[in-house]
Write an enzyme that holds these catalytic residues in place. Structure first.
Site, PDB file in Angstrom:
ATOM      1  N   GLU A 138      -4.803  -7.008   7.545  1.00  0.00           N
ATOM      2  CA  GLU A 138      -5.072  -8.136   6.852  1.00  0.00           C
ATOM      3  C   GLU A 138      -4.861  -9.117   8.045  1.00  0.00           C
ATOM      4  OE1 GLU A 138      -3.343 -10.160   3.502  1.00  0.00           O
ATOM      5  OE2 GLU A 138      -4.510  -7.755   2.832  1.00  0.00           O
ATOM      6  N   LYS A 174      -0.045   0.850   2.910  1.00  0.00           N
ATOM      7  CA  LYS A 174       0.051  -0.509   2.457  1.00  0.00           C
ATOM      8  C   LYS A 174       0.559  -1.188   3.429  1.00  0.00           C
ATOM      9  CE  LYS A 174      -1.219  -3.636  -0.229  1.00  0.00           C
ATOM     10  NZ  LYS A 174      -0.176  -4.843  -0.388  1.00  0.00           N
ATOM     11  N   HIS A 225      -1.970  -1.821   6.134  1.00  0.00           N
ATOM     12  CA  HIS A 225      -2.958  -2.155   5.416  1.00  0.00           C
ATOM     13  C   HIS A 225      -3.063  -3.751   6.093  1.00  0.00           C
ATOM     14  CE1 HIS A 225      -4.548  -4.811   2.450  1.00  0.00           C
ATOM     15  NE2 HIS A 225      -5.557  -4.035   2.299  1.00  0.00           N
ATOM     16  N   ASN A 226      -1.782  -4.015   5.261  1.00  0.00           N
ATOM     17  CA  ASN A 226      -1.214  -6.070   5.581  1.00  0.00           C
ATOM     18  C   ASN A 226      -1.030  -6.056   6.818  1.00  0.00           C
ATOM     19  OD1 ASN A 226      -1.170  -5.434   2.725  1.00  0.00           O
ATOM     20  ND2 ASN A 226       0.913  -6.406   2.851  1.00  0.00           N
ATOM     21  N   GLY A 240       8.171  -5.628 -14.879  1.00  0.00           N
ATOM     22  CA  GLY A 240       8.116  -6.943 -13.775  1.00  0.00           C
ATOM     23  C   GLY A 240       6.654  -7.671 -13.958  1.00  0.00           C
ATOM     24  N   SER A 262      -3.355  -3.182  -3.334  1.00  0.00           N
ATOM     25  CA  SER A 262      -3.611  -4.668  -2.792  1.00  0.00           C
ATOM     26  C   SER A 262      -5.205  -5.342  -3.743  1.00  0.00           C
ATOM     27  CB  SER A 262      -4.284  -3.743  -1.242  1.00  0.00           C
ATOM     28  OG  SER A 262      -5.374  -5.049  -1.009  1.00  0.00           O
ATOM     29  N   ARG A 304      12.230  -8.649 -17.532  1.00  0.00           N
ATOM     30  CA  ARG A 304      13.956  -9.331 -18.104  1.00  0.00           C
ATOM     31  C   ARG A 304      13.868 -10.527 -18.657  1.00  0.00           C
ATOM     32  NH1 ARG A 304      18.076 -10.223 -12.495  1.00  0.00           N
ATOM     33  NH2 ARG A 304      16.814 -11.653 -12.617  1.00  0.00           N
TER      34      ARG A 304
END
Length: 480
Positions: free
Chosen positions: A193, A186, A189-190, A10, A131, A34
């Protein structure tokens, strides 16, 4: 070719940057995408950035076979179906004991589902929050791995070097816990944020709309704030933004940016989880609502014409006093926002049996991540003092700070209301604080109403047990 230590699939910018970071720390890495042009682009970047040991592969089988056993592969692809597709592609060539790590913003239950499915194939699985954005991925992010502890130990040596390094507290990574805990942490956390960004935007709005500060003055104010208690990545970049001139016209670029905020879903998930867990998170919810309302640009333009008379020109304000009041209001509101986020994590940890360490989470957020701030060191110390702390609000140090700032906080919210300026995050934070600090709230009336129309019963403050009153009959008789 000598086998590499790890693989990464990725290669959008985050994936490329993390791969280069890993290679730069001395770990040869295989990369796959890909769309094969991304593979070649990454290998070329590795050459330009110091002949880093990055090896590109166009076919998944060759990619997997290039990695030493037990193989470890990090995926950085879009959450949802693309993750499942990538797992299917890669796992077809993997062996028992190999490990897949999802580094995207994935819904935690998907991670738990995949961990079980991989276990049936004999593969290990981690869901790892990453992050810090593009810059963090390249130079040191905050990492939140959760899932198989065995998988974590297989990659711990890499993560400890790749993560952001904070001099007084070490690498910004730790094993979070079982299942989907890494992704859940996470996500919260966002959500924090979202709250942080909204509160900063409100501080900007009050200073600009009521205080009439120019962009030059705003840059100076935020730069000064970044030297004290508000020292943080978000305050730092906000100061930077105010200093950028428009390269396509006159004035400053921030004034040309459309007031319409995008989002990818983690804030919404946070608020949904707050509702599921019955944990109040009004600051984070207000930030999400503000993003929804910002999206109604055309409606707001039309509404502004309807309500053009609802413009409040208040008395001139003392700029210096206003700046100081807004700083204090922002800090006090921020405490409430983080308290809500930590309460959400604790509630989920109890529900799932994750045994998450809140102080340790604050430690790994001190560097690399978007919400990194000096303030987090205070949060870590609060949980070190009392790991069972019911809320950051009642930690002795934070409680004193809120008490010292509440007069300024109230002045800012009142000034904003009287000026017709919305401060949903600050107002929600203040309401949260005022409700939490009161021994008695008007919920007694709401419960009486519920009993009146739905016979839901109620408890009394003076006699134990559940009670029901025929309110309607009593009221009817009293009217005769």
């Amino acid at each position: 070719m000598v086998l590499t230590r790890i693989g990464l699939a990725g290669l959008a910018v985050m994936g490329q940057n993390l791969a280069l970071n890993i290679a730069e720390k001395g770990f040869p890495i295989s990369v796959y995408n890909r769309t094969t042009s991304k593979v070649d682009e990454t290998v070329e970047r590795a050459k330009l950035e110091g002949n880093l040991p990055v090896y590109g592969f166009h076919e998944p089988e060759a990619f997997i076979n290039s990695i030493q056993k037990p193989r470890v592969v990090i995926m950085l692809v879009k959450a949802g179906a693309p993750v499942d597709q990538t797992i299917t592609t890669l796992s077809a060539h993997m062996e028992v004991g190999d490990c897949i790590i999802d580094g995207g913003n994935e819904w935690y239950e998907n991670t738990e589902r995949r961990e079980k499915a991989m276990a049936e194939l004999g593969l290990l699985y981690l869901g790892m929050g990453v992050s810090g954005g593009e810059e963090g991925a390249r130079n040191g992010p905050s990492l939140m791995p959760g899932g198989s502890y065995e998988a974590y130990k297989n990659i711990e040596d890499i993560l400890l070097k790749v993560a952001a390094q904070v001099p007084d507290s070490g690498p910004c990574v730790t094993y979070i816990g079982k299942g989907g805990s890494g992704n859940f942490v996470k996500m919260i956390h966002n959500g924090i944020e979202y709250g942080d960004m909204q509160l900063i935007a409100e501080a900007y709005d009050v200073l600009r709309s009521v205080g009439k500060l120019t962009n030059e003055e705003l840059q100076q104010v935020f730069s000064e704030w970044n030297k004290g208690e508000l020292l943080s990545f978000l305050i730092e970049i906000t100061a930077d933004i105010f200093g950028v001139k428009d390269d396509k016209g006159d004035g400053y670029l921030v004034d040309k940016v459309l007031d319409k905020t995008g989002m990818k879903g983690t804030g919404k998930w946070t608020v949904q989880q707050a509702a599921e867990l019955s944990v109040a998170a009004p600051t984070i919810a207000a930030s999400l609502d503000s993003r929804f309302l910002s999206g109604l640009k055309e409606e707001r333009v039309a509404a502004a014409k309807v309500f053009h008379s609802c413009v409040f020109e208040g008395e001139p304000v003392d700029k210096k006093k206003l700046i100081d009041d807004v700083r204090q209001a922002l800090y006090a509101s921020k405490i409430c926002s983080y308290a809500q986020g930590m309460n959400l994590i604790r509630a989920k940890s109890i529900e799932k049996g994750w045994d998450l360490k809140l102080g340790e989470l604050a430690r790994i957020w001190k560097g690399g991540c978007i919400i990194r701030a000096i303030f987090l060191d205070r949060i870590k110390k609060a949980y070190d003092r009392n790991p069972e702390l019911s809320s950051l609000l009642v930690d002795p140090e934070f409680a004193k700070e809120i008490q010292d700032r509440q007069s300024a906080w109230r002045r800012v919210v009142c000034l904003a209301i009287n000026s017709g300026i919305s401060t949903p995050g600050m107002s929600a934070s203040l309401a949260y604080f005022d409700t939490y600090r009161r021994e008695s709230v008007p919920a007694n009336l709401v419960q009486a109403q519920r009993d009146y129309f739905g016979a839901h019963t109620y408890e009394r403050i003076d006699i134990p047990g559940a009670f029901h009153t025929e309110w309607f009959k009593i009221a009817k008789q009293s009217k005769i």
